[in-house]
Write an enzyme that holds these catalytic residues in place. Structure first.
Site, PDB file in Angstrom:
ATOM      1  N   CYS A   1      13.129  10.174   8.028  1.00  0.00           N
ATOM      2  CA  CYS A   1      12.907   9.705   9.403  1.00  0.00           C
ATOM      3  C   CYS A   1      14.195   9.788  10.210  1.00  0.00           C
ATOM      4  O   CYS A   1      14.178  10.101  11.389  1.00  0.00           O
ATOM      5  CB  CYS A   1      12.382   8.285   9.391  1.00  0.00           C
ATOM      6  SG  CYS A   1      13.429   7.195   8.436  1.00  0.00           S
TER       7      CYS A   1
ATOM      8  N   GLU B   1       9.186  15.852  16.138  1.00  0.00           N
ATOM      9  CA  GLU B   1       9.723  15.668  14.793  1.00  0.00           C
ATOM     10  C   GLU B   1       9.074  16.690  13.863  1.00  0.00           C
ATOM     11  O   GLU B   1       7.860  16.659  13.659  1.00  0.00           O
ATOM     12  CB  GLU B   1       9.409  14.256  14.313  1.00  0.00           C
ATOM     13  CG  GLU B   1      10.046  13.949  12.983  1.00  0.00           C
ATOM     14  CD  GLU B   1       9.700  12.559  12.486  1.00  0.00           C
ATOM     15  OE1 GLU B   1       8.528  12.174  12.568  1.00  0.00           O
ATOM     16  OE2 GLU B   1      10.610  11.876  12.008  1.00  0.00           O
TER      17      GLU B   1
ATOM     18  N   LYS C   1       0.880  -1.177   0.000  1.00  0.00           N
ATOM     19  CA  LYS C   1       0.000   0.000   0.000  1.00  0.00           C
ATOM     20  C   LYS C   1       0.911   1.217   0.000  1.00  0.00           C
ATOM     21  O   LYS C   1       1.403   1.642   1.049  1.00  0.00           O
ATOM     22  CB  LYS C   1      -0.873  -0.017   1.258  1.00  0.00           C
ATOM     23  CG  LYS C   1      -2.224   0.660   1.098  1.00  0.00           C
ATOM     24  CD  LYS C   1      -2.175   2.113   0.670  1.00  0.00           C
ATOM     25  CE  LYS C   1      -2.043   3.071   1.835  1.00  0.00           C
ATOM     26  NZ  LYS C   1      -1.842   4.477   1.381  1.00  0.00           N
TER      27      LYS C   1
ATOM     28  N   GLU D   1       8.665   1.181  11.613  1.00  0.00           N
ATOM     29  CA  GLU D   1       9.757   2.134  11.392  1.00  0.00           C
ATOM     30  C   GLU D   1       9.112   3.509  11.474  1.00  0.00           C
ATOM     31  O   GLU D   1       8.458   3.945  10.527  1.00  0.00           O
ATOM     32  CB  GLU D   1      10.384   1.932  10.003  1.00  0.00           C
ATOM     33  CG  GLU D   1      10.970   0.555   9.768  1.00  0.00           C
ATOM     34  CD  GLU D   1      12.326   0.373  10.412  1.00  0.00           C
ATOM     35  OE1 GLU D   1      12.778   1.276  11.144  1.00  0.00           O
ATOM     36  OE2 GLU D   1      12.936  -0.676  10.181  1.00  0.00           O
TER      37      GLU D   1
HETATM   38  P1  NAD Z   1       1.738   8.396   7.706  1.00  0.00           P
HETATM   39  O1  NAD Z   1       1.845   7.607   8.943  1.00  0.00           O
HETATM   40  O2  NAD Z   1       0.684   9.403   7.610  1.00  0.00           O
HETATM   41  O3  NAD Z   1       1.515   7.450   6.435  1.00  0.00           O
HETATM   42  C1  NAD Z   1       2.330   6.334   6.183  1.00  0.00           C
HETATM   43  C2  NAD Z   1       1.529   5.304   5.410  1.00  0.00           C
HETATM   44  O4  NAD Z   1       0.468   4.843   6.247  1.00  0.00           O
HETATM   45  C3  NAD Z   1       0.859   5.849   4.142  1.00  0.00           C
HETATM   46  O5  NAD Z   1       0.868   4.834   3.138  1.00  0.00           O
HETATM   47  C4  NAD Z   1      -0.562   6.088   4.587  1.00  0.00           C
HETATM   48  O6  NAD Z   1      -1.504   6.024   3.544  1.00  0.00           O
HETATM   49  C5  NAD Z   1      -0.766   4.950   5.555  1.00  0.00           C
HETATM   50  N1  NAD Z   1      -1.835   5.176   6.531  1.00  0.00           N
HETATM   51  C6  NAD Z   1      -2.340   6.357   6.975  1.00  0.00           C
HETATM   52  N2  NAD Z   1      -3.335   6.131   7.857  1.00  0.00           N
HETATM   53  C7  NAD Z   1      -3.457   4.798   7.982  1.00  0.00           C
HETATM   54  C8  NAD Z   1      -4.288   3.950   8.771  1.00  0.00           C
HETATM   55  N3  NAD Z   1      -5.215   4.443   9.602  1.00  0.00           N
HETATM   56  N4  NAD Z   1      -4.102   2.616   8.691  1.00  0.00           N
HETATM   57  C9  NAD Z   1      -3.152   2.097   7.863  1.00  0.00           C
HETATM   58  N5  NAD Z   1      -2.359   2.837   7.086  1.00  0.00           N
HETATM   59  C10 NAD Z   1      -2.497   4.180   7.142  1.00  0.00           C
HETATM   60  O7  NAD Z   1       3.187   8.948   7.506  1.00  0.00           O
HETATM   61  P2  NAD Z   1       3.708   9.884   6.345  1.00  0.00           P
HETATM   62  O8  NAD Z   1       3.169  11.232   6.624  1.00  0.00           O
HETATM   63  O9  NAD Z   1       3.494   9.275   5.018  1.00  0.00           O
HETATM   64  O10 NAD Z   1       5.272   9.799   6.588  1.00  0.00           O
HETATM   65  C11 NAD Z   1       5.902  10.638   7.486  1.00  0.00           C
HETATM   66  C12 NAD Z   1       6.262   9.888   8.750  1.00  0.00           C
HETATM   67  O11 NAD Z   1       6.912   8.653   8.458  1.00  0.00           O
HETATM   68  C13 NAD Z   1       7.236  10.658   9.606  1.00  0.00           C
HETATM   69  O12 NAD Z   1       6.809  10.653  10.932  1.00  0.00           O
HETATM   70  C14 NAD Z   1       8.544   9.897   9.475  1.00  0.00           C
HETATM   71  O13 NAD Z   1       9.421  10.007  10.526  1.00  0.00           O
HETATM   72  C15 NAD Z   1       8.092   8.509   9.255  1.00  0.00           C
HETATM   73  N6  NAD Z   1       9.079   7.726   8.507  1.00  0.00           N
HETATM   74  C16 NAD Z   1       9.822   6.796   9.165  1.00  0.00           C
HETATM   75  C17 NAD Z   1      10.781   6.052   8.495  1.00  0.00           C
HETATM   76  C18 NAD Z   1      11.599   5.036   9.221  1.00  0.00           C
HETATM   77  O14 NAD Z   1      12.180   4.190   8.588  1.00  0.00           O
HETATM   78  N7  NAD Z   1      11.681   5.053  10.524  1.00  0.00           N
HETATM   79  C19 NAD Z   1      10.970   6.237   7.125  1.00  0.00           C
HETATM   80  C20 NAD Z   1      10.204   7.186   6.482  1.00  0.00           C
HETATM   81  C21 NAD Z   1       9.242   7.906   7.190  1.00  0.00           C
END
Ligand code: NAD
Length: 482
Positions: free
Chosen positions: A285, A384, A176, A251
């Site tokens: 991240c 963050e 997804k 992650e």
């Molecule tokens: P997000 O959590 O909003 O979305 C991540 C994914 O989850 C997307 O595909 C989104 O569609 C999906 N999602 C959203 N709501 C959901 C739900 N209720 N159930 C299941 N899936 C759902 O995050 P983002 O805004 O896309 O990314 C930014 C965040 O990701 C930051 O906090 C960053 O630190 C973190 N990040 C972490 C890493 C790591 O490896 N630790 C890498 C990249 C990003």
């Protein structure tokens, strides 16, 4: 594969189909223009994708030997490299990544596929000494169907590391991608079919998080969930997976520090202090968003950082400047709220870069900002920001540096700059983080290096050989000699 392709289709069981839920628009963050559409997958589409993955796992894909899966991954890696320019162009448009950074993501994706392709036939189990009339061995087996929920900031790298490892271990996958950035994942899936992956081994259901993502995390046919994204959604995903007792790799975010001591090699440190925080416009991240500076070099380093900041330019991704736009108007607003709250609270701005004057008005640009000194308990030092913002904190002693570094709820990466070898290794043990760099900082780097967090940065490890363990389960076989 020819690009552009019909991006509004989803992939289930080797077939490109329309989504039951219609489509979502694709925006170019550099201009705000709508450049295409992706599928808005529904719970019904997700259920069909999980069923297709199960059929592949129990069928043709599941019967492949490790070396055969390895060959497929290696072939896919070669196709990725052969299409490097098209994939780069997609990511420049879809994510707003400056060209050089998008190209680096393509290279990383290919490296993950090469690495896990090579590892697919080396997933050894163990034999275990026990009573003399027993032979005991432990088999590493795939979970079955694994779900991969991907964020928008590094789609290709995160697909490479999680999907690459899952397929190498023999799982069939449902991906997804993020609603803001699905194009490169769809292109990846087209290349995977071209490489010869059997139908259903790789399924892609783009769509909204609260629809497709939530349906995938909650689906009882999913045997493992790999989630990369925000803390808030990670908690919801883990709770959903818990209802059918599926293991989860999380992650999540970070507030990763670099600690610079008086005896550091500043010429080596300075470029990385800035780059590790502002790569991908700070939407990383493992971005190093906190710079902890010892009092003796504080003024000198702040002046050098300010000089660098004043030379930084943000602009359209295709122009390949230091920074592109941030991903969306919503993200820009969220970042600005944190910045404005910091300024209103009296945190000094030490330096700022610029947005080029002719940047399109509809693009989501932010000038990079360096704050300091920030109070350790303030939101700018704790939350963050996920944007082009770094904060500086002074410290006097080693103990104080460690306390500051460990003083957030996160623990993803830390960097230590000192020539004192004893201090390097002392701190490597004392810092709460999944990765510690000594006289270096590797934001998002290192295909071979296990990566992941402690505390609110998540749990489980991806990258390296360690990830393969996460995508397998161990079966102990006890044979009594009768
Ligand atoms: P997000 O959590 O909003 O979305 C991540 C994914 O989850 C997307 O595909 C989104 O569609 C999906 N999602 C959203 N709501 C959901 C739900 N209720 N159930 C299941 N899936 C759902 O995050 P983002 O805004 O896309 O990314 C930014 C965040 O990701 C930051 O906090 C960053 O630190 C973190 N990040 C972490 C890493 C790591 O490896 N630790 C890498 C990249 C990003």
């Amino acid at each position: 594969m020819s690009l552009p392709f019909r991006s509004e289709l989803l992939l289930i069981g080797g077939e490109w189909r329309t989504a039951a839920g219609g489509t979502l628009p694709v925006e170019d963050p550099s201009s705000g223009a709508i450049i295409g559409a992706i599928a808005r997958s529904s719970a019904t589409d997700v259920a069909a994708a999980v069923a297709a993955a199960r059929a592949a796992f129990e069928g043709e894909f599941g019967r492949l030997a490790g070396f055969e899966r390895g060959r497929l991954l290696a072939a896919l890696g070669r196709l990725v490299l052969a299409h490097a320019e098209q994939l780069t162009a997609l990511e420049v448009q879809d994510v707003g990544k400056p060209v050089t950074q998008a190209r680096a993501d393509v290279t990383a994706l290919a490296r993950y596929l090469e690495f896990y392709g090579g590892a697919a036939d080396k997933l050894h189990g163990t034999t275990i000494p026990y009573l003399n009339d027993y032979t005991i061995y432990a088999l590493r087996e795939p979970h079955g169907v694994t779900a991969h929920i991907i964020p928008w900031n590094y789609p290709m790298q995160i697909v490479g590391r999680s999907v690459g490892a899952a397929l190498a271990a023999g799982n069939a996958v449902v991906i997804k991608p993020a609603e803001e950035a699905s194009l490169s994942t769809l292109a990846f899936a087209r290349l995977a079919l071209e490489a010869g992956f059997p139908p259903g081994a790789i399924n892609v259901v783009p769509g909204l998080g609260e629809e497709a993502g939530a349906a995938l995390a909650a689906h009882p046919g999913v045997n493992h969930v790999s989630f990369t994204g925000s803390v808030e959604v990670g908690i919801a995903v883990q709770a959903a997976a818990a209802r059918h007792v599926a293991p989860v790799t999380l992650e999540l975010g970070g507030k990763s520090p670099q600690l610079v001591f008086d005896d550091a090699d500043l010429d080596a440190a300075l470029p990385l202090l800035v780059r590790a925080g502002l790569q991908n416009a700070g939407q990383t991240c493992s971005a190093s968003s906190r710079l902890l500076l010892q009092r003796g070099i504080y003024t000198q380093v702040v002046e050098a950082l300010a000089l660098r900041y004043r030379a930084l330019r943000a602009g359209p991704a295709a122009r390949d400047l230091d920074l592109g736009p941030v991903i969306s108007a919503g993200q820009r607003r969220r970042i600005l709220t944190l910045i404005e709250a910091g300024i209103a609270a009296g945190v000094p701005v030490l330096a700022r870069g610029e947005v080029v004057a002719d940047a399109p008005a509809g693009g989501h640009y932010l000038a990079p900002l360096l704050f300091g000194p920030v109070p350790p308990g303030s939101p700018l030092a704790q939350e963050e920001v996920f944007g082009p913002v770094q904060v500086v904190l002074p410290f006097d002693s080693e103990e104080e540096a460690v306390a500051l570094a460990n003083g957030t709820r996160f623990g993803l990466v830390a960097g230590v700059w000192t020539r004192d070898a004893g201090r390097q290794h002392r701190l490597a043990r004392q810092l709460r983080a999944g990765q510690v760099f000594l006289n270096d900082y590797g934001a998002a780097g290192g295909v071979e290096l296990p990566f992941g967090g402690v505390g609110w940065s998540g749990h489980g490890r991806e990258k390296g050989m360690e990830a393969l363990h996460g995508f397998t389960t161990l079966k102990t076989v006890a044979a009594r000699h009768r």
